[in-house]
Design an enzyme around this catalytic site. Structure first.
Site: not given
Ligand code: PDD
Length: 282
Positions: A33, A147, A179, A203
């Site tokens: 996505y 993702k 993250e 990411l």
């Protein structure tokens, strides 16, 4: 103004969109996505988001349905049709609907879905005051650069953060900060900005890249390396970057106040970069 839905090349009101219960996105999380937002009606960093969509698709051996030009046209059409002054575009691509079997189906056509909803910006008071975060074990899979729609650890982490009265969960893997559950993490220490390097553990955030550029433009030395939880807690400043959070100061981690002199207030470097980001997006 309508919320817009889109399935496999067809626009329709969001509440009328359907996908099969046998869709592999639904049954296996076999999909990827993107989340894109607009500023002044224009998609922000559309090319960077679509390039990442392509990288994610390639990494899971999923055909893209259309070339990136066509994706861009669909995104812009959706934004126009919604008519919202500011919108949030969600794109999802899965391996399609097929009888449940782990191996790739021989003939299923990928399912491409888009929604365009009004973008309700975060409370500006939160941007001014900063937010609390909590650290959490990073039990995600080994390819966080993809993702993927498999967001269970992120969902659990964000829910636990909320229950702890915090905004974001900061993942720690092998003692190092990777993250946030929905954002990248940057620290400022002795006038240097430090953030985890691109690779399989994070990411590669579109906003992260912008902030690295802005920091360099501001003459701020930048280091792309992992920091330990201890370094995080001893940082002069911490902030998050992401499509939905933009540049957001973290003023408390696991109950410990962060900020100049342990003030629990956003620091000067964060404020400067926040202002630079706001100038960029107008
Ligand atoms: N998430 N890291 C993770 C795990 C994320 O989920 C996101 C964004 C980011 C920031 O990436 P970007 O700057 O490209 O938005 C970093 C989106 C917004 C989401 O899942 O809703």
């Amino acid at each position: 103004m309508p919320d817009i839905g889109f399935v496999n090349g067809r626009f329709l009101p969001l509440e009328e969109t359907t996908v099969s219960v046998e869709d592999r996105g639904f049954q296996f999380g076999d999909g990827i996505y993107e989340v894109i937002r607009t500023y002044h009606g224009q998609p922000f960093q559309l090319d960077a988001h679509l390039a990442r969509l392509e990288r994610s698709a390639r990494a899971i051996e999923l055909p893209l349905s259309w070339n990136l030009q066509q994706w861009a046209t669909y995104v812009c059409d959706g934004i126009k049709q919604s008519g919202y002054p500011e919108s949030k575009v969600y794109l999802q691509l899965t391996r399609g609907a097929a009888p449940r079997d782990h191996v790739f189906p021989a003939s299923a056509k990928p399912t491409a879905v888009m929604t365009v909803r009004e973008m309700k910006p975060m409370d500006s008071a939160l941007h001014a005051s900063g937010v609390a975060a909590v650290t959490m074990d990073d039990w995600r899979w080994g390819r966080c650069d993809i993702k993927s729609v498999n967001l269970l650890p992120n969902v659990m982490a964000r829910q636990k953060a909320k229950q702890a009265g915090a905004f974001e969960a900061l993942f720690i893997r092998n003692g190092q900060v990777t993250e946030g559950a929905v954002s990248n993490v940057m620290i400022v220490k002795s006038g240097r900005m430090i953030t985890a390097p691109e690779g399989e553990q994070i990411l590669a955030g579109v906003t992260r890249t912008i902030l690295l550029e802005l920091a360099r433009k501001e003459g701020l030395p930048v280091e792309e390396r992992f920091v330990t939880r201890d370094e995080l807690l001893r940082a002069d400043e911490i902030f998050l970057t992401g499509t939905t959070v933009e540049v957001l100061s973290v003023i408390r981690v696991d109950g410990k106040a962060i900020g100049p002199g342990g003030s629990g207030k956003p620091g000067p470097v964060t404020l400067k970069l926040q202002a630079a980001f706001q100038r960029l997006v107008g």
